[in-house]
Motif scaffolding. Structure first.
Motif, PDB file in Angstrom:
ATOM      1  N   GLY A  19      48.579  46.273  41.838  1.00 52.73           N
ATOM      2  CA  GLY A  19      48.962  45.203  43.010  1.00 52.73           C
ATOM      3  C   GLY A  19      48.754  44.423  42.641  1.00 52.73           C
ATOM      4  N   GLY A  20      47.317  44.406  43.040  1.00 41.30           N
ATOM      5  CA  GLY A  20      45.943  43.319  43.355  1.00 41.30           C
ATOM      6  C   GLY A  20      46.049  43.127  42.048  1.00 41.30           C
ATOM      7  N   ILE A  21      44.913  41.793  42.161  1.00 39.52           N
ATOM      8  CA  ILE A  21      43.971  40.895  41.801  1.00 39.52           C
ATOM      9  C   ILE A  21      43.917  41.922  39.389  1.00 39.52           C
ATOM     10  CG2 ILE A  21      43.234  39.110  41.264  1.00 39.52           C
ATOM     11  CD1 ILE A  21      43.092  38.441  44.076  1.00 39.52           C
ATOM     12  N   ARG A  22      44.186  41.595  39.375  1.00 41.94           N
ATOM     13  CA  ARG A  22      43.964  42.280  38.026  1.00 41.94           C
ATOM     14  C   ARG A  22      42.563  41.933  37.270  1.00 41.94           C
ATOM     15  NH1 ARG A  22      44.167  41.370  32.561  1.00 41.94           N
ATOM     16  NH2 ARG A  22      44.860  43.952  30.612  1.00 41.94           N
ATOM     17  N   ASN A  23      42.940  40.459  36.936  1.00 40.91           N
ATOM     18  CA  ASN A  23      41.574  40.244  36.539  1.00 40.91           C
ATOM     19  C   ASN A  23      40.399  40.554  37.473  1.00 40.91           C
ATOM     20  OD1 ASN A  23      42.923  38.822  34.885  1.00 40.91           O
ATOM     21  ND2 ASN A  23      43.186  36.966  35.282  1.00 40.91           N
ATOM     22  N   GLU A  24      40.880  40.480  38.848  1.00 39.33           N
ATOM     23  CA  GLU A  24      39.214  40.290  40.033  1.00 39.33           C
ATOM     24  C   GLU A  24      38.887  41.948  39.353  1.00 39.33           C
ATOM     25  OE1 GLU A  24      37.434  39.273  41.463  1.00 39.33           O
ATOM     26  OE2 GLU A  24      38.367  37.852  40.321  1.00 39.33           O
ATOM     27  N   MET A  25      39.530  42.637  39.679  1.00 34.43           N
ATOM     28  CA  MET A  25      39.122  44.602  39.060  1.00 34.43           C
ATOM     29  C   MET A  25      38.837  45.042  38.102  1.00 34.43           C
ATOM     30  SD  MET A  25      42.038  47.897  38.667  1.00 34.43           S
ATOM     31  CE  MET A  25      42.213  47.310  36.640  1.00 34.43           C
ATOM     32  N   LEU A  26      39.055  43.862  37.067  1.00 36.75           N
ATOM     33  CA  LEU A  26      38.546  44.331  35.692  1.00 36.75           C
ATOM     34  C   LEU A  26      37.344  43.134  35.476  1.00 36.75           C
ATOM     35  CD1 LEU A  26      41.336  43.113  32.869  1.00 36.75           C
ATOM     36  CD2 LEU A  26      40.250  45.879  33.848  1.00 36.75           C
ATOM     37  N   LYS A  27      36.760  42.542  36.431  1.00 42.59           N
ATOM     38  CA  LYS A  27      35.472  41.970  36.501  1.00 42.59           C
ATOM     39  C   LYS A  27      34.699  42.896  37.671  1.00 42.59           C
ATOM     40  CE  LYS A  27      36.881  36.887  36.274  1.00 42.59           C
ATOM     41  NZ  LYS A  27      37.065  35.755  37.227  1.00 42.59           N
ATOM     42  N   ARG A  28      35.087  43.665  38.282  1.00 40.82           N
ATOM     43  CA  ARG A  28      34.751  44.572  39.571  1.00 40.82           C
ATOM     44  C   ARG A  28      33.747  45.579  38.579  1.00 40.82           C
ATOM     45  NH1 ARG A  28      34.016  43.280  44.440  1.00 40.82           N
ATOM     46  NH2 ARG A  28      36.309  42.331  44.092  1.00 40.82           N
TER      47      ARG A  28
END
Length: 390
Positions: free
Chosen positions: A311-320
């Motif tokens: 439910g958050g920021i998908r691309n940021e999750m993957l970058k993290r």
């Protein structure tokens, strides 16, 4: 002629219990005594309200909302069925007949067969639970947790201790640090028959820091409602890992908020009652918190347990995730930590994580120690054959 009590009769009896009697079953097999009582217990839960007049009543779901009748039914099924079947029937009763509210009564809790799924239900009702029920609920949860610890703790410690030892192996040990068993095994080819001895070319042992913290493990657990069983198992494993001196363990649960329960790891029951099952999901926020706590990336294993519905920021999750892996963190993604297999999950996110070298798969509690050992030793994870990366 069919022998009475023979295999054909037994098959008819079983089919009769499955089909529930009435004109549709086609078995013509009457029930009496214990079988009739078993049929009544099944009918109370699974009966569809059809036209069965057997024993002078309609066959229909008959538990209603009466606590006394439910308590009697719980006693009946424990008499007639094995524990594994009782647990399934209890789960179905809660789902099909809306009996969750009755679990808020101490008398009802004392009558149920406690298992992981019941614990999940109790945790989801925690905020609505009256004070008169809380102590009984804690006793039920503690019994399940203690049973799980007995089942899982010894093997987990043994497996991870071996992995830690292997990961800390050195090839130029001091005399007192030599591991003679491994040294001899590694040098058998250098056996000299004329001297009846081995001349080792390579010594294997452990450094003097063997008793210090070797690895840091971060368990990051999605506490959305579908992950209830995983939360229970992860809390138990977290307590086991925290009891090992060589592992520094952090346990984080999240929905749209992030809660660090590390200071409660000495008591997994307190951890469980610190969770709040249900709500949304913000994996990116949770991973950001975990990432901020990492001080030794090359010695850290992060285990994300989630169905990956972000439910958050998908691309940021993957970058993290990519950044953590690039820094040397071992990243493990488990769609579930339970015996039921993978729940519904976000296939797109699972595929994206797999592309980053963090395959997402469901893991049973029995496999979890092997998964952690592989992560600690930085070798390929033992992904089950029926993995869910597709």
């Amino acid at each position: 002629m069919v022998e009475v009590g023979g295999p054909v009769d037994e098959r008819l009896r079983r089919w009769r219990l499955v089909l529930g009697g009435g004109s549709a079953d086609g078995t013509g097999c009457p029930l009496a005594g214990r079988d009739a009582a078993m049929d009544g217990a099944l009918a109370a839960l699974y009966g569809g309200g059809g036209g069965d007049k057997e024993r002078g009543r309609e066959r229909s779901a008959g538990l209603g909302a009466s606590a006394p009748s439910v308590a009697r039914w719980l006693g009946d099924i424990r008499t007639y069925f094995p524990s594994s079947v009782v647990q399934v029937m209890q789960r179905d009763a809660i789902d099909r007949l809306g009996l969750s509210a009755m679990l808020l009564e101490p008398e009802m809790l004392e009558a149920v067969e406690a298992d992981v799924h019941l614990v999940g239900t109790l945790l989801s009702l925690n905020k609505a639970m009256p004070e008169t029920t809380k102590e009984t609920a804690r006793a039920v949860v503690r019994k399940v947790v203690e049973d799980l610890e007995k089942r899982l703790a010894t093997r987990t410690r043994a497996t991870l201790t071996g992995a830690l030892d292997r990961s800390a192996r050195v090839t130029r040990p001091r005399h007192h640090d030599i591991d003679w068993n491994r040294t001899i095994a590694a040098n058998l080819k250098h056996y000299l028959p004329e001297y009846r001895t081995i001349v080792p070319e390579r010594l294997i042992g452990y450094g003097r820091a063997a008793q210090s913290v070797k690895k840091e493990v971060v368990l990051c657990i999605d506490q959305s409602g579908s992950m209830a069983a995983s939360v229970v198992y992860a809390s138990v494993f977290g307590a086991v890992l925290a009891s090992m001196r060589s592992i520094s363990t952090r346990l984080v649960v999240f929905d749209t908020n992030v809660v660090d329960l590390t200071d409660q790891l000495d008591d997994p029951v307190e951890v469980l009652f610190g969770t709040q099952l249900g709500g949304g999901t913000d994996i990116n926020r949770a991973l950001a918190y975990c990432q901020s706590k990492i001080t030794r990336p090359a010695d850290t294993v992060v285990v994300l347990i989630s169905d990956l519905y972000e439910g958050g920021i998908r691309n940021e999750m993957l970058k993290r995730v990519a950044a953590m892996k690039a820094s040397g963190v071992q990243f493990v993604t488990l769609l579930a930590l339970s015996d039921e297999g993978a729940p519904a999950y976000d296939h797109e996110h699972a595929a994206a994580l797999a592309a980053l070298g963090a395959p997402a798969f469901a893991c049973t509690p029995d496999l979890f120690p092997e998964v952690m050992a592989a992560a600690i030793e930085r070798r390929p994870l033992p992904v089950p054959d029926q993995d869910t990366r597709r």
